[in-house]
Enzyme design. Structure first.
Site, PDB file in Angstrom:
ATOM      1  N   GLU A 252       0.825  -1.198   0.000  1.00 34.15           N
ATOM      2  CA  GLU A 252       0.000   0.000   0.000  1.00 34.15           C
ATOM      3  C   GLU A 252       0.870   1.264   0.000  1.00 34.15           C
ATOM      4  OE1 GLU A 252      -3.347   0.638  -0.276  1.00 34.15           O
ATOM      5  OE2 GLU A 252      -2.664   2.710  -0.228  1.00 34.15           O
ATOM      6  N   THR A 294      -5.942   1.512  -5.463  1.00 31.81           N
ATOM      7  CA  THR A 294      -5.525   0.112  -5.313  1.00 31.81           C
ATOM      8  C   THR A 294      -6.224  -0.791  -6.324  1.00 31.81           C
ATOM      9  OG1 THR A 294      -5.396   0.539  -2.951  1.00 31.81           O
ATOM     10  CG2 THR A 294      -5.162  -1.733  -3.642  1.00 31.81           C
ATOM     11  N   HIS A 409      -1.328   3.236   4.703  1.00 22.57           N
ATOM     12  CA  HIS A 409      -2.341   4.006   3.955  1.00 22.57           C
ATOM     13  C   HIS A 409      -2.457   5.376   4.594  1.00 22.57           C
ATOM     14  CE1 HIS A 409      -6.100   5.232   2.136  1.00 22.57           C
ATOM     15  NE2 HIS A 409      -6.053   4.177   1.340  1.00 22.57           N
ATOM     16  N   ASP A 468       1.471  -0.129  -4.942  1.00 22.04           N
ATOM     17  CA  ASP A 468       0.243  -0.030  -5.736  1.00 22.04           C
ATOM     18  C   ASP A 468       0.090   1.324  -6.433  1.00 22.04           C
ATOM     19  OD1 ASP A 468      -0.357   1.292  -3.352  1.00 22.04           O
ATOM     20  OD2 ASP A 468      -2.334   0.360  -3.095  1.00 22.04           O
ATOM     21  N   HIS A 469       0.474   2.408  -5.736  1.00 17.38           N
ATOM     22  CA  HIS A 469       0.324   3.763  -6.303  1.00 17.38           C
ATOM     23  C   HIS A 469       1.066   4.705  -5.374  1.00 17.38           C
ATOM     24  CE1 HIS A 469      -2.589   4.187  -3.081  1.00 17.38           C
ATOM     25  NE2 HIS A 469      -3.163   3.083  -3.518  1.00 17.38           N
TER      26      HIS A 469
HETATM   27  C1  GP9 Z   1      -8.835  -0.536   0.660  1.00 15.54           C
HETATM   28  C2  GP9 Z   1      -7.419  -0.452   0.303  1.00 15.54           C
HETATM   29  C3  GP9 Z   1      -6.970   0.948   0.153  1.00 15.54           C
HETATM   30  O1  GP9 Z   1      -9.356  -1.809   0.651  1.00 15.54           O
HETATM   31  O2  GP9 Z   1      -7.161  -1.202  -0.821  1.00 15.54           O
HETATM   32  O3  GP9 Z   1      -7.503   1.523  -0.963  1.00 15.54           O
HETATM   33  P1  GP9 Z   1      -6.877   2.802  -1.674  1.00 15.54           P
HETATM   34  O4  GP9 Z   1      -7.481   3.990  -1.009  1.00 15.54           O
HETATM   35  O5  GP9 Z   1      -5.409   2.776  -1.528  1.00 15.54           O
HETATM   36  O6  GP9 Z   1      -7.291   2.618  -3.072  1.00 15.54           O
HETATM   37 MN    MN Z   2      -3.821   1.622  -2.142  1.00 16.75          MN
END
Ligand code: GP9
Ligand code: MN
Length: 631
Positions: A252, A294, A409, A468-469
């Site tokens: 994340e 994500t 996150h 992921d980003h």
């Molecule tokens: C939520 C997690 C975070 O299930 O994947 O989401 P994001 O805000 O990073 O897209």
């Molecule tokens: Mn994410």
């Protein structure tokens, strides 16, 4: 005249009664979590706003129809709320049109519907009874004709409550409508009725685009894919991981700038830094996600198609035909799962995973989550991996499993006990807190590797690890430039900050750092080649990263920027990728191999073409016209 003034404006009373009932239902019957006071306020306002919107219509109706309208809309509204409640009791989710008409969810519900209805539910219709009673003018005289002024007042009441609702929702969740994170968020912020309207609009838009599409575009797209891909070239690594388990760990919000870097003199990611030495590490690997965050990265990885420029494809096109990895690998005997300790409907994952052929989704309910083992968004990464292992050991092999971490996150909260390093010291609290949470995720990953080794799964698996980003947006550029020791973050730097770590760890293989420009779009073809799966008819926009770079290789970002081997294009400027020097602005070359040419221009055309092909596939659901298996 005077008399009419004292009469009860039933649409207002009804709105308050209905709104209050809905609020009580949200709060005590649906398990909607409230995190702050603002959310509580929104939760009270939104049902009143939606009720007002519907009931206020009555003031324009003929006297004869007014009371009937109020009675039946109160009943219909209550029934909609009640159906949602029944559905929610079974699925902890709200009804959407695709679920209602296409999913197996609603069908599953059919048989158990009676078991989900309880006698006290009758109280959910109390307001309907009161409205019904009052509308018969039993107690109070009810106002049945409205003057122009009162009608204006009704419009003002409706628009102002909706406006307040919308503004508060926007403060609480910016870009809620475009991004549609999660049904619970939408319902929490818009109310269940506006949510249904939103769902209806989304669904109709999708349907229209789909209806007007036919298969003819596929020939051109197929031609493009064939000519522009190097996926047919076979790298030396073709088949090295045949029949191995595949573990993808999605980190994340981890960006590449933390790799081999320090904060306050401490290594940020000691485990990843060590692992890079024994893995294929791609140092110029870009995330290509947009609003679906994500879920966009999951879509890219599984499909090698681009996510959409607006909205999350997981929400808007969850019913399309795709040729995703889990389905492809099923043909090779693979069992596919996702592990993620969050609400299963977040990003509409439950629906999309089913469509994409995942065999099982280990979501929130598969985990023991309590106050001690959670922080921020939920279960902390260490217990997440720990608790996942027993499931991983129990599923059939070979498996294709994705693990999605959560602790790192935004807003990057972490308890003191879990923080091994000190935060950074700048004017951005977000960036400051980012480092200890990244470190925590790095430690969780180390623990996971240990557990994989202990369980014996390690030797039979290949492990792909990927950010992921981005986690730190350009809003924090001041603090970021301080951390990176740069005078400022230029648009060029901003693109370079979109790099996320990507490692392919194959036990027994020695480490190699690869500088080729690559991105999330490349994961699917790369992985399939490692597994020795040939699929010449597949439509993918990525290439196997291990094959030689073709000269027009580029990675397109969804905001119109791209990165090629020699250039970076962003915000109308063409940069030298390696030096960051500006070569052309707005189509005019400052300095280029051929004077007058903008070296980014031809690549830009290709990037735009490629993105539009991918969007056509998604918007038109074009794969339904294409046979992937035809010989
Ligand atoms: C939520 C997690 C975070 O299930 O994947 O989401 P994001 O805000 O990073 O897209
Ligand atoms: Mn994410």
């Amino acid at each position: 005249m005077q008399l009419n003034k004292n009469k009860l404006p039933l649409y207002i009373v009804s709105s308050i009664l209905f709104g209050l009932k809905t609020y009580i239902a949200y709060r005590f019957l649906f398990n909607i979590s409230i995190e702050n006071f603002l959310q509580e306020i929104i939760l009270i306002i939104n049902p009143v706003a939606s009720a007002l919107l519907v009931f206020a219509v009555s003031v324009w109706l003929k006297e004869k129809w007014q009371m009937r309208y109020l009675r039946y809309s109160a009943l219909l509204g209550s029934l909609i709320l009640y159906f949602n409640l029944i559905f929610y009791r079974n699925f902890t989710d709200f009804l959407t049109l695709p679920v209602l008409f296409q999913g197996s969810n609603a069908a599953d519900l059919g048989s158990s519907i009676l078991a989900l209805m309880y006698l006290p539910d009758i109280f959910l219709f109390t307001d309907v009874l009161i409205i019904w009673y009052l509308s018969k003018k039993h107690y109070f005289p009810v106002k049945e004709s409205y003057k122009k002024k009162s009608k204006k007042l009704a419009i003002i009441a409706v628009t102002s409550t909706l406006f307040v609702n919308f503004v508060l929702a926007e403060i609480e969740r910016p870009q809620l409508l475009q991004r549609a994170f999660d049904r619970e968020y939408l319902v929490k912020n818009l109310g269940i009725f506006n949510f249904h309207i939103y769902d209806l609009v989304l669904q109709s838009k999708t349907k229209v685009q789909r209806v007007f599409a036919d298969g003819t575009e596929m020939t051109e797209i197929r031609e493009y894919v064939k000519n522009h891909q190097s996926s047919k070239e076979v790298s030396d690594l073709f088949g090295v991981a045949e029949d191995k388990n595949v573990i993808i760990v999605s980190l994340e919000s981890v960006q590449s700038f933390v790799i081999n870097n320090t904060v306050n003199g401490e290594e940020i990611t000691p485990f990843l830094n060590e692992l890079i030495e024994e893995s294929y590490y791609f140092e110029n690997f870009y995330h290509q996600t947009e609003q679906g965050k994500t879920s966009d990265h999951e879509f890219l990885v599984d499909n090698s198609l681009y996510p959409l420029p607006r909205g999350a494809v997981y929400f808007t096109h969850s019913q399309n035909e795709y040729n995703p990895l889990p389905e492809l690998l099923k043909g090779q005997g693979y069992y596919s799962t996702v592990f993620h300790a969050n609400n299963k409907s977040f990003w509409n994952r439950d629906v999309m995973y089913e469509n994409n052929g995942y065999d099982h989704f280990y979501e929130e309910e598969a985990y023991e989550i309590n106050d001690d083992n959670s922080v921020g968004w939920g279960l902390k990464d260490k217990p997440f991996f720990e608790q996942s292992l027993k499931y991983l050991q129990s599923i059939p092999q070979p498996f294709y499993s994705r693990f999605i971490t959560l602790t790192n996150h935004y807003p990057f909260n972490l308890g003191e006990d879990d923080a091994s390093i000190e935060p950074y010291d700048s004017n951005s609290k977000t960036l400051n807190q980012y480092f200890p949470t990244v470190r925590y995720t790095d430690e969780a990953l180390a623990l996971f590797f240990e557990q994989l080794k202990e369980s014996g799964l390690y030797e039979d698996s290949i492990i792909l690890i990927m950010g992921d980003h981005y986690g730190i947006s350009d809003f924090h550029n001041n603090a970021m430039s301080e951390f990176l020791d740069k005078e400022e973050i230029t648009p060029y730097d901003q693109v370079q900050l979109q790099r996320v770590p990507f490692l392919i760890h194959i036990p027994g293989h020695s480490g190699e750092t690869i500088s080729k420009v690559s991105g999330q779009i490349d994961v699917k073809p790369t992985l399939l080649n490692l597994l020795g799966v040939k699929n010449d008819k597949d439509i993918v926009f990525g290439t196997d990263i291990f094959t030689d770079t073709s000269k027009d290789n580029f990675i397109a970002l969804r905001n119109g920027s791209f990165i090629s081997e020699n250039y970076i294009y962003t915000k109308n400027q063409c940069y030298d990728r390696l030096t960051g020097e500006v070569l052309a602005i707005d189509g005019n070359a400052l300095q280029s191999p051929k004077a007058g040419d903008n070296p980014c221009e031809p690549i830009k055309e290709n990037a735009e073409k490629e993105l539009s092909y991918s969007d056509k596939i998604v918007y038109g659901d074009l794969f339904r016209f294409y046979d992937f298996d035809e010989k």
